[in-house]
Structure formats: structure tokens, C-alpha cells
Design a protein around this motif. Structure first.
Motif, PDB file in Angstrom:
ATOM      1  N   SER A  29       0.805  -1.416  -0.002  1.00 45.54           N
ATOM      2  CA  SER A  29      -0.043  -0.057  -0.091  1.00 45.54           C
ATOM      3  C   SER A  29       0.758   1.322   0.149  1.00 45.54           C
ATOM      4  N   GLU A  30       2.074   1.170   0.332  1.00 48.27           N
ATOM      5  CA  GLU A  30       2.966   2.170   0.455  1.00 48.27           C
ATOM      6  C   GLU A  30       3.588   2.397  -0.875  1.00 48.27           C
ATOM      7  N   TYR A  31       4.054   1.297  -1.556  1.00 51.40           N
ATOM      8  CA  TYR A  31       5.106   1.465  -2.996  1.00 51.40           C
ATOM      9  C   TYR A  31       3.773   1.652  -3.851  1.00 51.40           C
ATOM     10  N   PHE A  32       2.827   0.771  -4.050  1.00 52.79           N
ATOM     11  CA  PHE A  32       1.809   0.967  -5.064  1.00 52.79           C
ATOM     12  C   PHE A  32       0.737   2.139  -4.626  1.00 52.79           C
ATOM     13  N   ALA A  74      -2.074   4.289  -8.878  1.00 54.88           N
ATOM     14  CA  ALA A  74      -2.549   3.261  -8.018  1.00 54.88           C
ATOM     15  C   ALA A  74      -3.110   4.343  -6.623  1.00 54.88           C
ATOM     16  N   GLN A  75      -4.023   3.801  -5.886  1.00 58.97           N
ATOM     17  CA  GLN A  75      -4.539   4.234  -4.738  1.00 58.97           C
ATOM     18  C   GLN A  75      -5.084   3.263  -3.680  1.00 58.97           C
ATOM     19  N   TRP A  76      -4.923   3.631  -2.276  1.00 55.71           N
ATOM     20  CA  TRP A  76      -5.658   2.848  -1.452  1.00 55.71           C
ATOM     21  C   TRP A  76      -6.397   3.404  -0.507  1.00 55.71           C
ATOM     22  N   LYS A  77      -7.475   2.501  -0.193  1.00 50.64           N
ATOM     23  CA  LYS A  77      -8.258   2.972   1.034  1.00 50.64           C
ATOM     24  C   LYS A  77      -8.566   1.979   1.954  1.00 50.64           C
ATOM     25  N   VAL A  78      -9.109   2.257   2.985  1.00 53.18           N
ATOM     26  CA  VAL A  78      -9.835   1.057   4.241  1.00 53.18           C
ATOM     27  C   VAL A  78     -11.186   0.955   3.834  1.00 53.18           C
ATOM     28  N   VAL A  79     -11.616  -0.289   3.555  1.00 51.02           N
ATOM     29  CA  VAL A  79     -13.005  -0.637   3.474  1.00 51.02           C
ATOM     30  C   VAL A  79     -13.071  -1.880   4.259  1.00 51.02           C
ATOM     31  N   ASP A  80     -14.124  -1.741   5.411  1.00 51.26           N
ATOM     32  CA  ASP A  80     -14.313  -2.586   6.227  1.00 51.26           C
ATOM     33  C   ASP A  80     -13.157  -3.082   7.085  1.00 51.26           C
ATOM     34  N   THR A 104      15.062  -0.597  -3.899  1.00 49.87           N
ATOM     35  CA  THR A 104      15.218   0.520  -3.409  1.00 49.87           C
ATOM     36  C   THR A 104      13.821   1.186  -3.055  1.00 49.87           C
ATOM     37  N   PRO A 105      13.461   2.101  -2.098  1.00 49.82           N
ATOM     38  CA  PRO A 105      12.259   2.846  -1.982  1.00 49.82           C
ATOM     39  C   PRO A 105      11.586   3.066  -3.236  1.00 49.82           C
ATOM     40  N   LYS A 106      12.149   3.419  -4.189  1.00 50.22           N
ATOM     41  CA  LYS A 106      11.572   3.705  -5.585  1.00 50.22           C
ATOM     42  C   LYS A 106      11.720   2.615  -6.801  1.00 50.22           C
ATOM     43  N   VAL A 107      12.580   1.715  -6.576  1.00 52.16           N
ATOM     44  CA  VAL A 107      12.722   0.651  -7.612  1.00 52.16           C
ATOM     45  C   VAL A 107      12.532  -0.678  -7.339  1.00 52.16           C
ATOM     46  N   MET A 108      11.470  -1.293  -8.136  1.00 53.76           N
ATOM     47  CA  MET A 108      10.952  -2.763  -7.742  1.00 53.76           C
ATOM     48  C   MET A 108      11.404  -3.612  -9.243  1.00 53.76           C
ATOM     49  N   LEU A 109      11.763  -4.871  -9.012  1.00 53.95           N
ATOM     50  CA  LEU A 109      12.104  -5.674 -10.391  1.00 53.95           C
ATOM     51  C   LEU A 109      10.991  -6.898 -10.023  1.00 53.95           C
ATOM     52  N   ASN A 110      10.624  -7.341 -11.348  1.00 55.47           N
ATOM     53  CA  ASN A 110       9.579  -8.280 -11.247  1.00 55.47           C
ATOM     54  C   ASN A 110      10.001  -9.216 -12.278  1.00 55.47           C
ATOM     55  N   LYS A 111       9.703 -10.538 -11.790  1.00 55.88           N
ATOM     56  CA  LYS A 111      10.077 -11.678 -12.949  1.00 55.88           C
ATOM     57  C   LYS A 111       8.796 -12.696 -12.635  1.00 55.88           C
ATOM     58  N   THR A 141       9.662  -9.947 -17.589  1.00 57.39           N
ATOM     59  CA  THR A 141      10.636  -9.124 -16.620  1.00 57.39           C
ATOM     60  C   THR A 141      10.377  -7.509 -16.954  1.00 57.39           C
ATOM     61  N   LEU A 142      10.035  -6.983 -15.601  1.00 59.75           N
ATOM     62  CA  LEU A 142       9.655  -5.817 -15.581  1.00 59.75           C
ATOM     63  C   LEU A 142      10.335  -4.847 -14.572  1.00 59.75           C
ATOM     64  N   SER A 143      10.639  -4.031 -14.763  1.00 58.22           N
ATOM     65  CA  SER A 143      11.369  -2.941 -13.680  1.00 58.22           C
ATOM     66  C   SER A 143      10.307  -1.684 -13.641  1.00 58.22           C
ATOM     67  N   PHE A 144      10.249  -1.451 -12.148  1.00 57.90           N
ATOM     68  CA  PHE A 144       9.246  -0.643 -11.824  1.00 57.90           C
ATOM     69  C   PHE A 144       9.861   0.670 -11.119  1.00 57.90           C
ATOM     70  N   TYR A 145       9.502   1.860 -11.562  1.00 62.19           N
ATOM     71  CA  TYR A 145       9.918   2.908 -10.834  1.00 62.19           C
ATOM     72  C   TYR A 145       9.143   4.191 -10.313  1.00 62.19           C
ATOM     73  N   LYS A 146       8.920   4.005  -9.070  1.00 63.99           N
ATOM     74  CA  LYS A 146       7.829   5.185  -8.459  1.00 63.99           C
ATOM     75  C   LYS A 146       8.362   6.590  -8.480  1.00 63.99           C
ATOM     76  N   ARG A 147       7.590   7.353  -9.122  1.00 65.62           N
ATOM     77  CA  ARG A 147       7.715   8.770  -9.178  1.00 65.62           C
ATOM     78  C   ARG A 147       7.780   9.540  -7.974  1.00 65.62           C
TER      79      ARG A 147
END
Length: 184
Positions: A41-44, A71-77, A157-164, A178-184
């Protein structure tokens, strides 16, 4: 002759045991002490750019693509619920959209749903890692194939995630994403 049969049987049992236990997947809990800690919920949350490739089982790159993820998060129930809106653009000019709804069912346990996911995606996180397993209804040349994904994400890192992600059908390896994510 009796010794040869015994040795032959022993080798057979060892090979079967190796086949059953030697090829097991890693457990997400083995990454429990890895940092930085992945909190979905923090990264995405917010805008994330991703860059990826699909390789067939021989390793040949078949597709290249980019993803804009909002992405965004909320609390439901009392549970954290996230919406991940993914816009894909492939190197051949085609575009695709997938909207995930992720629900944290317990600490580090998630269920994910999207229109082209068959049933529920099941996720578990620990330390810096997340493992998703799900079946995707994948369109190929006018036919829909149900393909299994074993998807691993690692926060680097807090901004970079790798996905396989390994893709298979009937237990047969089809390829990898294979993906690399970069959080703005």
C-alpha cells in the motif's frame, strides 16, 4: 546381480527424490530479513512507470512494453483495498488496460482481482519480496488461453522494484515477463 539391481533401484529413488524436492520454488518467507521492507500500500500508491519484456522459453525477446500505473488505497470494512490502474503500450503500437483490485486479507497476505484474471490472484509478501500466483486469460491470435503465472517482485530501493514472472500451461514453461518499476 542382486547388487546391481539394488544400486539401480537406489539411483532411481534418488533421481525421483531430486526431481520432487530439488526443483521446488523459493518461499517468500526466506526474504523476511531483506530490506527495504515492501509495503504494497506504500509502494503501489501514486504514479509508477514500468518497462518490460516478454521472452519465450528459448530466451528470445518477443515483446517489449511500457506501463503507466496509477494506484491508490483506501480502508474498506477495516481492510486495505488498492486499485492499480495499468495502461500498457507495446512496441508494436498495441495498447492494453488492466485494473487490479488488491485486498490485504491478513498482514502480508493479499487477494487480487482483474477482468482478465481467472479466479483470484493470491499474494504473499515478506521482507522485500512479494509472490503472486494467478491464471491470466491471455488473448493470442484471436484465441484466449488460460496461462498460469508465478510472479515474483523484489523491492530494490524505495523507488525501484524488479519483477520476474514465469508463465506456464499444463506445467510446461512458456516464457517469462521481466519488468522494472520506478515510483515517481
Amino acid at each position: 546381480m542382486r547388487n546391481i539391481n539394488f544400486v539401480s533401484r537406489l539411483l532411481s529413488v534418488c533421481l525421483i527424490a531430486f526431481g520432487l524436492f530439488g526443483c521446488s520454488s523459493p518461499s517468500v518467507t526466506q526474504y523476511a530479513n531483506e530490506k527495504p521492507n515492501l509495503d504494497l500500500s506504500e509502494y503501489f500508491n501514486g504514479t509508477i512507470d514500468a518497462y518490460g519484456i516478454f521472452t519465450d522459453r528459448s530466451g528470445e525477446v518477443k515483446k517489449r512494453f511500457t506501463v503507466l500505473l496509477v494506484a491508490q488505497w483506501k480502508v474498506v470494512d477495516g481492510k486495505k483495498v488498492g486499485t492499480l490502474d495499468e495502461s500498457f503500450e507495446y512496441s508494436d503500437g498495441t495498447k492494453q488496460k488492466r485494473i487490479w483490485t488488491l485486498t490485504e486479507t491478513a498482514p502480508g497476505k493479499y487477494i487480487g482481482r482483474a477482468d482478465d484474471v481467472v479466479g483470484d490472484a493470491l499474494g504473499e509478501s515478506s521482507g522485500n519480496a512479494l509472490n503472486w500466483t494467478y491464471t491470466l486469460a491471455l488473448p493470442v491470435d484471436g484465441t484466449i488461453y488460460h496461462v498460469q503465472f508465478n510472479d515474483w517482485m523484489y523491492l530494490v530501493t524505495p523507488k525501484v522494484m524488479l519483477n520476474k514472472a514465469k508463465m506456464s500451461k499444463f506445467g510446461i514453461d512458456l516464457g517469462e515477463v521481466t519488468l522494472s518499476f520506478y515510483k515517481r
